[in-house]
Structure formats: C-alpha cells, structure tokens
Design a protein around this motif. Structure first.
Motif, PDB file in Angstrom:
ATOM      1  N   THR A  78      39.241  48.823  36.310  1.00 47.03           N
ATOM      2  CA  THR A  78      39.709  48.419  37.638  1.00 47.03           C
ATOM      3  C   THR A  78      38.511  48.214  38.553  1.00 47.03           C
ATOM      4  OG1 THR A  78      39.900  50.712  38.384  1.00 47.03           O
ATOM      5  CG2 THR A  78      41.869  49.710  37.405  1.00 47.03           C
ATOM      6  N   GLU A  98      35.621  44.310  43.683  1.00 46.76           N
ATOM      7  CA  GLU A  98      36.145  44.747  44.971  1.00 46.76           C
ATOM      8  C   GLU A  98      34.990  45.195  45.856  1.00 46.76           C
ATOM      9  OE1 GLU A  98      38.979  47.774  44.147  1.00 46.76           O
ATOM     10  OE2 GLU A  98      40.576  46.343  43.613  1.00 46.76           O
ATOM     11  N   HIS A 156      41.724  35.406  32.955  1.00 50.30           N
ATOM     12  CA  HIS A 156      41.191  36.760  32.797  1.00 50.30           C
ATOM     13  C   HIS A 156      40.566  36.944  31.419  1.00 50.30           C
ATOM     14  CE1 HIS A 156      41.714  41.049  31.549  1.00 50.30           C
ATOM     15  NE2 HIS A 156      41.088  41.234  32.713  1.00 50.30           N
ATOM     16  N   ASP A 194      39.610  44.186  35.354  1.00 49.87           N
ATOM     17  CA  ASP A 194      40.827  44.313  36.159  1.00 49.87           C
ATOM     18  C   ASP A 194      41.601  42.990  36.198  1.00 49.87           C
ATOM     19  OD1 ASP A 194      42.759  44.830  38.036  1.00 49.87           O
ATOM     20  OD2 ASP A 194      41.405  45.871  39.416  1.00 49.87           O
ATOM     21  N   PRO A 195      42.763  42.900  35.540  1.00 51.60           N
ATOM     22  CA  PRO A 195      43.521  41.642  35.527  1.00 51.60           C
ATOM     23  C   PRO A 195      44.072  41.268  36.897  1.00 51.60           C
ATOM     24  CG  PRO A 195      44.789  43.393  34.485  1.00 51.60           C
ATOM     25  CD  PRO A 195      43.422  43.953  34.737  1.00 51.60           C
ATOM     26  N   LYS A 196      44.232  42.267  37.785  1.00 57.04           N
ATOM     27  CA  LYS A 196      44.779  41.968  39.110  1.00 57.04           C
ATOM     28  C   LYS A 196      43.826  41.078  39.912  1.00 57.04           C
ATOM     29  CE  LYS A 196      47.578  46.168  39.518  1.00 57.04           C
ATOM     30  NZ  LYS A 196      47.818  47.411  40.298  1.00 57.04           N
ATOM     31  N   LEU A 197      42.520  41.275  39.747  1.00 57.08           N
ATOM     32  CA  LEU A 197      41.553  40.440  40.461  1.00 57.08           C
ATOM     33  C   LEU A 197      41.625  38.995  39.968  1.00 57.08           C
ATOM     34  CD1 LEU A 197      38.405  42.771  40.632  1.00 57.08           C
ATOM     35  CD2 LEU A 197      39.984  42.177  42.478  1.00 57.08           C
ATOM     36  N   GLU A 251      44.230  37.551  38.595  1.00 59.61           N
ATOM     37  CA  GLU A 251      45.507  36.983  39.042  1.00 59.61           C
ATOM     38  C   GLU A 251      45.449  36.626  40.522  1.00 59.61           C
ATOM     39  OE1 GLU A 251      50.291  38.079  39.126  1.00 59.61           O
ATOM     40  OE2 GLU A 251      48.818  39.564  38.458  1.00 59.61           O
ATOM     41  N   GLU A 252      44.832  37.490  41.315  1.00 57.77           N
ATOM     42  CA  GLU A 252      44.721  37.212  42.750  1.00 57.77           C
ATOM     43  C   GLU A 252      43.930  35.929  42.991  1.00 57.77           C
ATOM     44  OE1 GLU A 252      42.933  39.222  46.879  1.00 57.77           O
ATOM     45  OE2 GLU A 252      42.675  40.244  44.943  1.00 57.77           O
ATOM     46  N   LYS A 268      45.897  32.732  44.667  1.00 58.50           N
ATOM     47  CA  LYS A 268      45.428  32.314  45.986  1.00 58.50           C
ATOM     48  C   LYS A 268      44.628  31.014  45.908  1.00 58.50           C
ATOM     49  CE  LYS A 268      45.418  36.870  48.181  1.00 58.50           C
ATOM     50  NZ  LYS A 268      44.605  37.910  48.862  1.00 58.50           N
TER      51      LYS A 268
END
Length: 632
Positions: free
Chosen positions: A45, A73, A125, A129-132, A134-135, A139
């Motif tokens: 993450t 992040e 990806h 962190d896959p969320k980054l 995807e974001e 976006k």
C-alpha cells in the motif's frame, strides 16, 4: 539476487506473431517487474508501479520502450525503491520511460500535456497498491472526457503533421509502420478519439482491427530480426520479414501491408473529418447551405453528396461527376454517398464524350485527384471504371529509385501533369497518357511492350479515336526516351537528335513526352528530377523540336564548340587552364586517358561534372570543357 528478464525463448519462437507475441512479452515483463518490486521490498500500500502507453496496452514489440509510473502517496519515501527498479531495467539494455509522481501531480500534468493524457488512458496496475492505479485510470479517463474538445483539436493537428512528416505506409517503398499515415499510431489516435466521444461508423472497427494486426505483425518481425527499436521497414529487410510472416515473397507481403494501411488510413481520415465538423458546432454548420455543383451533386458542410432525386442506378456518369466535384473542391465524399454509388449503372463501351471529359477533368484538378481516386478505389468504385487497376493496386516497386507503389505512382504522375498542360496541344492526352504510361507493370513481359498492348484496348474503350490511341501508345512506348537520351547520350551528336526525332515523329507527341517526363520523374522520387536533368531534357527537346519543325539536324546540333577564342588557345600549342563561373576549360597535348584523368581530378576536389565536351585538334592538342558544381 536481482531477477533477470529472459526474453530469448519468446524471441526465438517465430510462431508467436503480432498481438499474440506482444501480449506474451508484456506478461513476461509484468512478472519481471513484479519480482523486482518484491526484491526491492516494495510495499503493498502507499505506492504502485503502473504500466502506461504501449506497455499499458500490453503491446510490447521486441524493441519497444517500457513506460512505467511509480505512483506514491504524499509523504511516502520511494527514492530507494525507484533506483532498485530502474537500474536493473537499464542493465538489461532496455529503454525506459519512467516517472515518479503522486496521482495528483500526474493528473495535473495530464490536464495540460497531450502525451501524458494519452499515456494514462492505458494505465494498468503492475505491482504495489492497486487503488493508486485505479484512481489514476478513473480520474485520467474523466479528465480526458472533460477536455475532449481541446484534445480532439490538438490530436487532429498532430495527426496531420505526423502524416506530412512520415508519409504513407500504404504507398511508400520504405514505410514508417508506426508514425506513417495508415500506421499503428493512427489506430491509437482513433482509440483516443473514441474515448473523447467520437464513434466509428458501422464496419470500421472490425476493419481496422484486422488491418492493425497486419501492420503490428510486420513491426514485431522487423524488430525481432534487427534487434533494434526500428519502425521503418527498409527495403533490405523486407524479404526476411516477409519470410518470417509466411508470405510467398516480399511483393505479396508488401501488397498485403499496403492494403491494410489503406484501410487504417481511410477510417482515420473519415473519423478526423467528422471530428473537425463536430468541433465547428451545429450553429456554424446550419449557416452553410448546400452548394450546387454538377448535375445530381452538391457540396454540403465541406463534403460532396448526392443531390435530392439523384439515382445512381439510372445515371452511369454520377460516380465521375461526384469525383470531379470532390477534386475541384478538395473535399471528401460523404460516406452515405459512397454507399449509394455502389449501385451505379456501368459506363457504356465505348465511353461517351461526357464520360471521357469527366475522367479527364478529374485529373486536371491536380493534387486533390489523388485522394479522390484512393477513396473510390477503397470503396470498390474505381475498378469498374478502370478494370486494369486491379493488377497494379498496392503493388510495390521494390527498388530504391521508386518511392511509391505502382498505382500511387500513376496517380501522382497524372496529378503532376495537370500543372504542365500549358506546354501541350492536348491536355486530355497528357493526363490520360501519364496515367497509363506504366500500366503494363505487374504483368509478365517488358512493362512498356505490355503497356502499349493494353492501351490498344483501353483507349478505344475510353472513346479515343485511332489517331489519339496511337499517340497514347507512343507516350507509353517512349516515356523513358527523353530522360534516358538527355542523361546518357551526346546531345551535340547529329545521330542522337535524328534518332529521337524519328522516334517521336511529331511536335504534338514531343511536347506530350516532355511534360510526361517531368511529371513521371517528380512522382518517382527526389533523385529522379533536378535542375541538371531538367536542363538537359530541355536542350534535347529544343533541338528535336527544331528538326520536327523543318530545321536541319546540323543547325540543331551546332553548339559553337569550340568557340573562336578556344581555337586561338589551341593554336598556341601549350597547356592552358581557364575557369570562369561554373565552367572549366583545359587545353593540353592530346594523349590517351586525358579526359578521364581531368574528370577524376575535378571529382577528387569536390566538383561534380554536370556537362562535358571534348575536341581534338589537327595540331595534336586537346580541348576539354567542363561545367561543374561544388559538393560543398
């Protein structure tokens, strides 16, 4: 131990081609980068490795760059992680396109930079962190749509600029498979335009997918063979690439490549024309009224369409009237109009005067005629008018002298000839004869002899009488005569001028051949026409015209060489060298090899000999005159 990338097994497996190869190579690189991430202690993450661009699309060719972003992040330290990933990639000798940014920083750049904006449209990806990832993807897509008008406008400009710089994949001897018109980048741009709200017309998506695979397969094999990041398919590589792809020979392969690229270019041109129209907005389009053109044809919103009540099935001339209108206005033909023209009634044989006039007027429009013919041919409307076209369509001329395929060469030459009609008595014979001069290529036998035989059938079918047919045959038979004679024979020799005059036989034919020679040379390539060749052909034409007008051959070849001054110098019986402007005169005792030695000395000193003459006097002295040009 640092993980290694093993590509050799895949590179040696020639059964894996095109998209299948690219997908497998991308998977290998994915796995390798994931191992590098784990080996470097990459977190699950707060940071992520994301593929973008061609790698994001899983389209890695053997010589492709690897484009990746290391997203993180805020307040997360990734400097050591980045070095642990980048250096092993560089050590493999792979070109790396990389960036280390937050998602916010990447989106800020993408809001104002087209390259970044398009790169993240294929964000995928890889590790972390896959969320980054995807974001960024979500976006980035939203941002792209919000700025769609700006990006469509900028992409349109870039597409046209790229085409102008890289040329056409379908028609060039050595095409740029990625950046040329009809190449891979055109399909990428189409995809980006679709993401911006544009849509393809029915059938276009399937057509470009099939064509894209042909071009991509050629690129993969080119890079697999050369081991380099190369997108230009050089002549010397075409045989090997053809064999690797399972074609019988390189001509068959290049014809298939040309056909695929034409399809991509056609769909691309159509989409960007509609994109420009949509950017104009409905208000501006409503202010335009249909402009009446020829019978049954109108110009509407910058494109050519059938007028209300026009019936192709009952009007054999409608295709030609649409074509002439499009060429005169340098406009596209509406897609629905092209579909309806498929119902056209065939031309009667022999052609009527109207059909022949329209055919001639199409090419008298000049440069725009090239794309009009390409459009008609792409939609199957040109071959019914000109059946012999099927043999030369997309057929390559695989020698370094010619830059275009046979069909494009003939169109280019005919369009060039339109600018030279003031030189001739019969503009109609000029454009038609230029279009037909290489029609015999692609068939067994000498292309000139075959062409002469074909014209004996084609010209009467077009409605030309016996006399005009003979002139068109003469243009084909002697289309190389002036250029070859002017550059290889002594133009001061009586026999040279007599031979050309006897071959050409008339001033009308001489003038037609003069214009054809220039139009043909300009369409052949940059090396085929220049001021030196133009001057020599001009001298030859002037001298032959003098003879055909009733003058004597002796008068035509009397160049005044040697001049009275030069004869006086010869009488001095001593070595003399004179240089005035671009002319060098050498007088020396005559001996074998003198001329070649002087020419060699000039060449060694950076001078190109453009013209030369020699004279041996009775007093054992020699006179040599050279017109030269500096290479520096």
């Amino acid at each position: 131990m640092t993980p290694q990338l093993d590509r050799q097994v895949l590179l040696q497996d020639t059964s894996r081609r095109g998209a299948a190869f690219c997908g497998l190579l991308s998977e290998k690189v994915d796995l390798w980068l994931q191992q590098l991430w784990e080996n470097a202690g990459g977190p699950a993450t707060g940071a992520a490795l994301v593929a973008v661009g061609g790698y994001g699309r899983s389209e890695l060719s053997p010589g492709s760059d690897i484009d990746v972003y290391l997203l993180y992040e805020p307040k997360t330290s990734v400097s050591a992680l980045a070095e642990s990933i980048w250096y092993p990639i560089w050590d493999e000798g792979i070109k790396l396109g990389h960036a280390v940014r937050t998602v916010k920083e990447t989106l800020a750049l993408a809001s104002d930079d087209l390259d970044t904006a398009t790169a993240i449209l294929s964000a995928r990806h890889i590790a972390g962190d896959p969320k980054l990832a995807e974001e960024l993807a979500v976006k980035g897509d939203d941002l792209w749509r919000k700025r769609s008008k700006r990006w469509l406008d900028e992409m349109d400009v870039r597409v046209r600029s790229r085409h102008e710089e890289s040329g056409e994949v379908a028609f060039l001897l050595e095409p740029d498979l990625k950046n040329g018109r009809g190449g891979l980048r055109d399909v990428h741009a189409i995809t980006w335009a679709e993401r911006a709200g544009m849509s393809l017309l029915p059938g276009d998506h399937e057509a470009i997918l099939e064509a894209y695979e042909v071009v991509l397969s050629a690129r993969v094999e080119l890079q697999r063979r050369t081991g380099r990041h190369s997108d230009v398919l050089l002549l010397e590589e075409q045989d090997a690439v053809s064999a690797a792809l399972g074609f019988d020979d390189a001509d068959v392969f290049m014809r298939a490549l040309s056909t695929a690229a034409r399809t991509i270019a056609w769909v691309s041109d159509e989409l960007w024309f509609r994109a420009r129209s949509s950017l104009d907005g409905p208000t501006r389009r409503k202010l335009r009224r249909d402009e009446e053109a020829l019978v049954g044809v109108v110009v509407r919103d910058g494109s050519v369409a059938l007028a209300a009540g026009a019936e192709p099935a009952n009007d054999p001339y409608l295709v030609l009237r649409v074509a002439v209108t499009a060429a005169r206005n340098d406009a596209r033909i509406e897609r629905t109009t092209l579909d309806r023209l498929a119902e056209s009634k065939p031309l009667t044989t022999p052609w009527s005067e109207e059909a022949r006039r329209l055919f001639v007027e199409l090419f008298l429009a000049g440069r725009p005629a090239v794309q009009v013919v390409e459009t008609l041919d792409q939609r199957g409307l040109w071959e019914p008018i000109f059946p012999e076209w099927s043999v030369i369509r997309c057929r390559p001329q695989r020698n370094a002298y010619h830059r275009f395929t046979i069909d494009r060469h003939l169109c280019e030459a005919a369009a060039n000839s339109a600018a030279l009609v003031d030189r001739v008595d019969r503009p109609d014979l000029l454009v038609v004869g230029t279009l037909l001069h290489d029609i015999g290529k692609g068939r067994p036998g000498d292309h000139t002899d075959v062409g002469v035989e074909l014209i004996a059938e084609i010209a009467p079918r077009m409605g030309f009488d016996e006399g005009d047919t003979l002139i068109l045959q003469q243009m084909c038979r002697h289309h190389l005569l002036l250029a070859d004679t002017a550059t290889r024979r002594d133009l001061s020799d009586d026999g040279t001028i007599s031979f050309v005059a006897d071959s050409v036989d008339s001033l009308t034919c001489l003038r037609l051949l003069d214009a054809l020679t220039e139009a043909d040379s300009l369409a052949t390539g940059t090396a085929a026409w220049g001021s030196w060749k133009e001057e020599l052909v001009g001298v030859l034409v002037d001298r032959v015209a003098h003879v055909l007008s009733g003058g004597s051959v002796a008068d035509a070849t009397d160049t005044g060489f040697p001049t009275p001054h030069q004869r006086d110098l010869l009488a001095q019986r001593r070595r003399i060298i004179e240089a005035v402007d671009d002319q060098i005169v050498v007088i020396s005792p005559d001996r074998p090899g003198l001329f070649s030695r002087v020419a060699g000395v000039l060449s060694l000193n950076g001078l190109t000999v453009l013209e030369a003459a020699a004279h041996s006097a009775d007093n054992q002295m020699a006179l040599e005159q050279f017109r030269v040009q500096s290479n520096f």
